[in-house]
Design a protein around this motif. Structure first.
Motif, PDB file in Angstrom:
ATOM      1  N   ALA A  15     -11.601  -3.562   6.583  1.00  0.00           N
ATOM      2  CA  ALA A  15     -11.837  -3.243   7.996  1.00  0.00           C
ATOM      3  C   ALA A  15     -12.550  -4.380   8.716  1.00  0.00           C
ATOM      4  O   ALA A  15     -12.277  -4.664   9.886  1.00  0.00           O
ATOM      5  N   ALA A  16     -13.478  -5.035   8.027  1.00  0.00           N
ATOM      6  CA  ALA A  16     -14.271  -6.090   8.665  1.00  0.00           C
ATOM      7  C   ALA A  16     -13.472  -7.370   8.872  1.00  0.00           C
ATOM      8  O   ALA A  16     -13.735  -8.105   9.841  1.00  0.00           O
ATOM      9  N   THR A  17     -12.516  -7.637   8.006  1.00  0.00           N
ATOM     10  CA  THR A  17     -11.782  -8.906   8.097  1.00  0.00           C
ATOM     11  C   THR A  17     -11.138  -9.113   9.464  1.00  0.00           C
ATOM     12  O   THR A  17     -11.407 -10.118  10.128  1.00  0.00           O
ATOM     13  N   PRO A  18     -10.296  -8.185   9.949  1.00  0.00           N
ATOM     14  CA  PRO A  18      -9.704  -8.435  11.272  1.00  0.00           C
ATOM     15  C   PRO A  18     -10.732  -8.440  12.398  1.00  0.00           C
ATOM     16  O   PRO A  18     -10.562  -9.155  13.384  1.00  0.00           O
ATOM     17  N   LEU A  19     -11.804  -7.668  12.247  1.00  0.00           N
ATOM     18  CA  LEU A  19     -12.841  -7.685  13.281  1.00  0.00           C
ATOM     19  C   LEU A  19     -13.481  -9.064  13.378  1.00  0.00           C
ATOM     20  O   LEU A  19     -13.593  -9.640  14.469  1.00  0.00           O
ATOM     21  N   PHE A  20     -13.908  -9.607  12.247  1.00  0.00           N
ATOM     22  CA  PHE A  20     -14.543 -10.929  12.248  1.00  0.00           C
ATOM     23  C   PHE A  20     -13.573 -12.018  12.683  1.00  0.00           C
ATOM     24  O   PHE A  20     -13.929 -12.904  13.456  1.00  0.00           O
ATOM     25  N   ASN A  52     -24.311  -9.709   7.400  1.00  0.00           N
ATOM     26  CA  ASN A  52     -24.023 -11.021   6.813  1.00  0.00           C
ATOM     27  C   ASN A  52     -23.495 -10.907   5.387  1.00  0.00           C
ATOM     28  O   ASN A  52     -22.701 -11.732   4.952  1.00  0.00           O
ATOM     29  N   GLY A  53     -23.942  -9.891   4.662  1.00  0.00           N
ATOM     30  CA  GLY A  53     -23.406  -9.644   3.324  1.00  0.00           C
ATOM     31  C   GLY A  53     -21.929  -9.300   3.367  1.00  0.00           C
ATOM     32  O   GLY A  53     -21.154  -9.724   2.503  1.00  0.00           O
ATOM     33  N   VAL A  54     -21.527  -8.546   4.380  1.00  0.00           N
ATOM     34  CA  VAL A  54     -20.103  -8.243   4.570  1.00  0.00           C
ATOM     35  C   VAL A  54     -19.367  -9.522   4.963  1.00  0.00           C
ATOM     36  O   VAL A  54     -18.310  -9.845   4.406  1.00  0.00           O
ATOM     37  N   ALA A  55     -19.939 -10.255   5.904  1.00  0.00           N
ATOM     38  CA  ALA A  55     -19.309 -11.500   6.363  1.00  0.00           C
ATOM     39  C   ALA A  55     -19.126 -12.478   5.212  1.00  0.00           C
ATOM     40  O   ALA A  55     -18.108 -13.176   5.132  1.00  0.00           O
ATOM     41  N   LEU A  56     -20.101 -12.536   4.317  1.00  0.00           N
ATOM     42  CA  LEU A  56     -19.988 -13.430   3.156  1.00  0.00           C
ATOM     43  C   LEU A  56     -18.771 -13.073   2.318  1.00  0.00           C
ATOM     44  O   LEU A  56     -18.013 -13.966   1.912  1.00  0.00           O
ATOM     45  N   GLN A  57     -18.564 -11.794   2.074  1.00  0.00           N
ATOM     46  CA  GLN A  57     -17.409 -11.388   1.256  1.00  0.00           C
ATOM     47  C   GLN A  57     -16.091 -11.702   1.957  1.00  0.00           C
ATOM     48  O   GLN A  57     -15.125 -12.133   1.314  1.00  0.00           O
ATOM     49  N   VAL A  58     -16.051 -11.509   3.261  1.00  0.00           N
ATOM     50  CA  VAL A  58     -14.847 -11.865   4.021  1.00  0.00           C
ATOM     51  C   VAL A  58     -14.643 -13.372   3.983  1.00  0.00           C
ATOM     52  O   VAL A  58     -13.531 -13.861   3.765  1.00  0.00           O
ATOM     53  N   TYR A  59     -15.717 -14.119   4.166  1.00  0.00           N
ATOM     54  CA  TYR A  59     -15.661 -15.582   4.112  1.00  0.00           C
ATOM     55  C   TYR A  59     -15.126 -16.061   2.764  1.00  0.00           C
ATOM     56  O   TYR A  59     -14.253 -16.929   2.704  1.00  0.00           O
ATOM     57  N   LEU A  60     -15.655 -15.505   1.673  1.00  0.00           N
ATOM     58  CA  LEU A  60     -15.202 -15.920   0.348  1.00  0.00           C
ATOM     59  C   LEU A  60     -13.724 -15.620   0.147  1.00  0.00           C
ATOM     60  O   LEU A  60     -12.984 -16.431  -0.427  1.00  0.00           O
ATOM     61  N   ALA A  61     -13.271 -14.476   0.629  1.00  0.00           N
ATOM     62  CA  ALA A  61     -11.850 -14.134   0.509  1.00  0.00           C
ATOM     63  C   ALA A  61     -10.978 -15.082   1.334  1.00  0.00           C
ATOM     64  O   ALA A  61      -9.920 -15.531   0.886  1.00  0.00           O
ATOM     65  N   GLU A  62     -11.424 -15.393   2.549  1.00  0.00           N
ATOM     66  CA  GLU A  62     -10.672 -16.318   3.395  1.00  0.00           C
ATOM     67  C   GLU A  62     -10.659 -17.721   2.790  1.00  0.00           C
ATOM     68  O   GLU A  62      -9.635 -18.402   2.791  1.00  0.00           O
ATOM     69  N   ARG A  63     -11.799 -18.146   2.282  1.00  0.00           N
ATOM     70  CA  ARG A  63     -11.896 -19.476   1.666  1.00  0.00           C
ATOM     71  C   ARG A  63     -11.003 -19.566   0.429  1.00  0.00           C
ATOM     72  O   ARG A  63     -10.356 -20.572   0.192  1.00  0.00           O
ATOM     73  N   ARG A  64     -10.974 -18.489  -0.360  1.00  0.00           N
ATOM     74  CA  ARG A  64     -10.104 -18.446  -1.533  1.00  0.00           C
ATOM     75  C   ARG A  64      -8.629 -18.574  -1.111  1.00  0.00           C
ATOM     76  O   ARG A  64      -7.866 -19.311  -1.735  1.00  0.00           O
ATOM     77  N   ALA A  65      -8.244 -17.874  -0.075  1.00  0.00           N
ATOM     78  CA  ALA A  65      -6.853 -17.950   0.396  1.00  0.00           C
ATOM     79  C   ALA A  65      -6.512 -19.373   0.838  1.00  0.00           C
ATOM     80  O   ALA A  65      -5.425 -19.887   0.538  1.00  0.00           O
ATOM     81  N   TYR A  66      -7.434 -20.016   1.534  1.00  0.00           N
ATOM     82  CA  TYR A  66      -7.227 -21.391   1.996  1.00  0.00           C
ATOM     83  C   TYR A  66      -7.082 -22.353   0.820  1.00  0.00           C
ATOM     84  O   TYR A  66      -6.144 -23.144   0.743  1.00  0.00           O
ATOM     85  N   PHE A 105     -13.201 -18.669  11.827  1.00  0.00           N
ATOM     86  CA  PHE A 105     -14.202 -17.798  11.212  1.00  0.00           C
ATOM     87  C   PHE A 105     -14.876 -18.511  10.035  1.00  0.00           C
ATOM     88  O   PHE A 105     -16.090 -18.438   9.874  1.00  0.00           O
ATOM     89  N   MET A 106     -14.096 -19.214   9.210  1.00  0.00           N
ATOM     90  CA  MET A 106     -14.686 -19.947   8.083  1.00  0.00           C
ATOM     91  C   MET A 106     -15.643 -21.024   8.579  1.00  0.00           C
ATOM     92  O   MET A 106     -16.723 -21.213   8.023  1.00  0.00           O
TER      93      MET A 106
END
Length: 195
Positions: A15-20, A52-66, A105-106
Motif C-alpha cells: 500500500a505504501a509503495t504507490p503512495l510514496f 521512515n521504517g516503512v519508507a526504508l522497506q519500500v526504498y530497499l525493494a525499489e533499490r533491489r529492482a533497480y 523516490f530513491m
C-alpha cells in the motif's frame, strides 16, 4: 511471530509503495498508509517503528529492482565484459527514464537525513549486489579482459553519471531524457574500464 505478521508487513509495503512513489516521502502520512493498507496505527508502528521504517522497506525493494535490472543486463551480455558494463549503463538510463517517480523516490530517501540511521540494511543490500558483480567480474579481471578496479569505483563510473543525468532531467534542469546521452556515456565509461 504470528503468521499474520508477514501478511501485515506485505500489505503495508504494497500500500505504501504507490503512495510514496506518486506523492513523495513528505506528502504521505502514517494515516494515509494505514488507510490504504487497512492496518491500524499501532500495528504499523509495531512492525516498522515509524513512517521512515516503512519508507526504508519500500526504498530497499525499489533499490533491489533497480540493481536487478542493471546487473541482469551485465549477466546476460555475451562477449566483451567491458561492453557488458556499457549494457549496464544503458539499462540504468532506461530504468531511470521508464520509472522516473520510482527513481525520484530513491533519490529522495538516499538524501534524507533519517537514512543515516538505517545504513546497515542499505549496506547489506549493496554488499549483496557487490558480491554478485564480483562473481561475474572476477574471471574477466583474471583473464585480463576487464580492468582491475575497486568495485565501488566501477559502480561509481557505471551508475554515477546516469543517476546525475536522471536527477537533472527529473528536476527540469535539462530537457533531454537520460537515454538521450546513452551512446556518449557508454563510450566514456567503457573507455575508462577497458584494460
Amino acid at each position: 511471530m504470528t503468521s499474520a505478521a508477514p501478511d501485515t508487513k506485505s500489505r503495508v509495503i504494497a500500500a505504501a509503495t504507490p503512495l510514496f512513489v506518486e506523492q513523495g516521502l513528505d506528502r504521505v502520512s502514517v494515516q494515509d498508509i494505514c488507510k490504504a493498507s487497512g492496518v491500524s496505527n499501532g500495528s504499523l508502528f509495531h512492525h516498522f517503528g515509524s513512517k521512515n521504517g516503512v519508507a526504508l522497506q519500500v526504498y530497499l525493494a525499489e533499490r533491489r529492482a533497480y540493481w536487478d535490472h542493471a546487473l541482469a543486463a551485465v549477466e546476460r551480455h555475451n562477449g566483451d565484459p567491458v561492453e557488458a558494463l556499457g549494457a549496464a549503463v544503458r539499462a540504468a538510463l532506461d530504468y531511470q527514464q521508464s520509472h522516473p517517480r520510482r527513481h525520484n523516490f530513491m533519490i529522495e530517501c538516499a538524501s534524507s537525513t533519517w537514512m543515516h540511521a538505517h545504513a546497515a540494511p542499505v549496506q547489506a543490500l549493496n554488499d549483496e549486489f557487490t558480491r554478485r558483480f564480483l562473481v561475474w567480474g572476477a574471471p574477466h579481471v583474471a583473464a585480463g579482459r576487464l580492468r582491475a578496479l575497486d568495485p565501488q569505483l566501477v559502480a561509481a563510473l557505471v551508475f554515477g553519471p546516469s543517476q546525475w543525468l536522471a536527477r537533472s532531467w527529473l528536476t527540469g534542469l535539462t530537457p533531454e531524457p537520460p537515454t538521450h546521452h546513452a551512446d556518449a556515456l557508454v563510450d566514456l565509461v567503457t573507455r575508462a574500464l577497458r584494460p
